[in-house]
Write an enzyme that holds these catalytic residues in place. Sequence first.
Site, PDB file in Angstrom:
ATOM      1  N   SER A 464     -77.382  -0.882 -86.899  1.00  9.88           N
ATOM      2  CA  SER A 464     -77.930   0.471 -86.819  1.00  9.88           C
ATOM      3  C   SER A 464     -78.153   0.917 -85.375  1.00  9.88           C
ATOM      4  O   SER A 464     -77.202   1.125 -84.634  1.00  9.88           O
ATOM      5  CB  SER A 464     -79.219   0.526 -87.645  1.00  9.88           C
ATOM      6  N   ASP A 475     -68.328   2.492 -74.971  1.00  9.09           N
ATOM      7  CA  ASP A 475     -67.503   3.698 -74.840  1.00  9.09           C
ATOM      8  C   ASP A 475     -67.532   4.257 -73.419  1.00  9.09           C
ATOM      9  O   ASP A 475     -66.518   4.751 -72.913  1.00  9.09           O
ATOM     10  CB  ASP A 475     -67.962   4.763 -75.835  1.00  9.09           C
ATOM     11  N   LYS A 489     -73.297  -1.251 -89.895  1.00 14.97           N
ATOM     12  CA  LYS A 489     -74.048  -0.269 -90.686  1.00 14.97           C
ATOM     13  C   LYS A 489     -74.075   1.051 -89.931  1.00 14.97           C
ATOM     14  O   LYS A 489     -74.810   1.209 -88.964  1.00 14.97           O
ATOM     15  CB  LYS A 489     -75.473  -0.756 -90.962  1.00 14.97           C
TER      16      LYS A 489
END
Length: 686
Positions: A464, A475, A489
């Site tokens: 999460s 990223d 998740k």
Amino acid sequence: MRKAKILLLLLCGLSAQAQVPHYSYDPLQPDSVHYEVQTRVTQFLKDYHYKKFDLDDTLSSHVWDSYLNTIDGGKLYFTQADIDGFEKYRYTLDEAMQEGNLEAAFAVFNLYRTKYKARSEYILSLLDKPFDYFSNKTILADREKATWAKSEAELDEEWNKIILNQALSLKLTGKTDSAIAATLKSRYVALEKRTSAFKADNAFHLFMNAFTEYLDPHTAYMIPDAADQFNISMSQSIEGIGATLTNEGDYVVIKSIVPGGPLFKNGEGNVDDYIVAVAQGDDGEFQDIIGWLTDDAIKLIRGKKGSVVRLKLVASSAPLGTTPRTIRIVRDKINLEEAVAKGEIVDLKHDGKNLKIGVIDIPMFYRDFEYANRGGEFQSTTADVKRILDDFNQKKVDGVLIDLRNNGGGSLIEAIDLTGLFIKSGPVVQRKSSIGPNSVESDEDKSVSYEGPLVVLQNRFSASASEIFAGAIQDYQRGLIVGENSFGKGTVQQLVNLDSYFARLSNRRSGAVAGVGGAAAMNRTRYGQLKFTSEKFYRITGNSNQLKGVAPDVTLPSPFTPDEMGEKSYERALPYDQIRPVPYQKVGAITNEVVQKINDRFSKRLKSDEGLKELLLDIEEYRKEREVKEYSLNYDVRKKALDDAENKKKSIKKLNKSTKLEDKDNDIYLLESEKILGDLITLRKS
């Protein structure tokens, strides 16, 4: 669905308990509350669940199979004839759920209880006879692919092997025949007690969750008693071990470990461990709790602050035949101070250079929302990590390592703000609901607290908010992600108090004023709680964390594959998908070339480092044990297999006595991550 596994539990120190009184086996019947909850929850989920679905024959068939699997997943009570008799219900559940018809659910559950009573009597009769410990028979390690028995006689034969297997496991620990019989009688009397004591609420609970699991594994209905227990378990003031528990088949399972609680601080228990026995104090006798309901187990485990409880645990993923490990816990109140981010500086000699590494352990993403809403200073993950980074900067560390292992998430705001400590500004995560446009959550603070080499360590339980942070760091090419694939998740859940929700519905329909009712309101019907999935998270690249999780740049050895653990292991998990990316400016510190060079260095250590070599041998042996499909029911064969396994473990330990797969004092994963950070520092300087 978790595999239907028959654990060979080697329990010690158990004795026969007093005879448990039998309860009524009269057929259970649903009541008006069950009908009301069924129709209203079904409609609520159609309106608000992230996954849009049709109440049709496809749904009906799946829910039917799921319910049968919940009731008799090991195929040890029903015969094929029983299943054939129920087939008339397979395609009727879609209409039944809209109409409040629970005939099918209770027909199955009532027959199961009848079958269980007869099976319990048969098992107890076996325990009055001597066992043949030198049989040539074998038993399946996993009954997931077993078929329904053609007759009761076929089930008798299967149970003969199950009971012999359990007796043999106890005999291998040195127990006498009389002690074995007493232990097993105690166990099966408790199992029979559990089944005979079931109420209509229990049947309804199981059926409703066969439906909610069709939507996704994180959507669940809780009857009032279960909702109360859930809320108590989440309370910071509870005195116990600091864990939420659930029933899975005949076992009590650790569903989550509360940060700051005794089990969290102890560090020896894991999510998905089976609790198979409990003992009070340092000298108390172990009580076998196989077959106990969660509520009963909690009463045994919970206790006064400062008292000792001992648990016997078996990992759910452990090979058949694994000996339970014993852990000792001092009961205490949950202390969130133990769950805050902590930092330390460690010295690392790497490539002939002395480096200072700043290590930050973040067990959860926390935020004091009450004080945050008032304005001014408040405790949060970001604030604590910023203070640690300021100290690291002052002491001129060469690199920073953030440990997110076992961090199951928490505050989304903190995941965004924490990312902001390492980037100037920009988008961090995207959100998508079933209705309305997508939204982008960004870091607006242009200041950066730390600009040096960064490594983020994660494992299969990092989920999460942890995945949002790690994904953003990856990223932006700001830091290197190391470890296992994360949990995967990418969804968010909301909790609905059905008592309040249904009351509001009734008030709107009747025109009553909310809050009016006096004594009548205090005695109103209770409906329980509903947890449902309302949104999905996406990375700024447009990729979802759902199922795939965050793939590490450097993958450390693990006994598990991503398919075996995490979200991918759930049969009805929501799918991976993509949405449009959003514009962002990469930092560019971690290029493909850097990742390749780091992996080349890691690969060399994998062949030469004694700690890593031992880890690989441990993993290889573990995987071999899990591949065994059948186990002998012959004492001599089993004894030799246990001795061989023990000798292999001893020979592996000789390679490097200070390093084990799960040695908390000699953490091979953390030590290797520090070396990887050392590689990154070296590359950056060069």
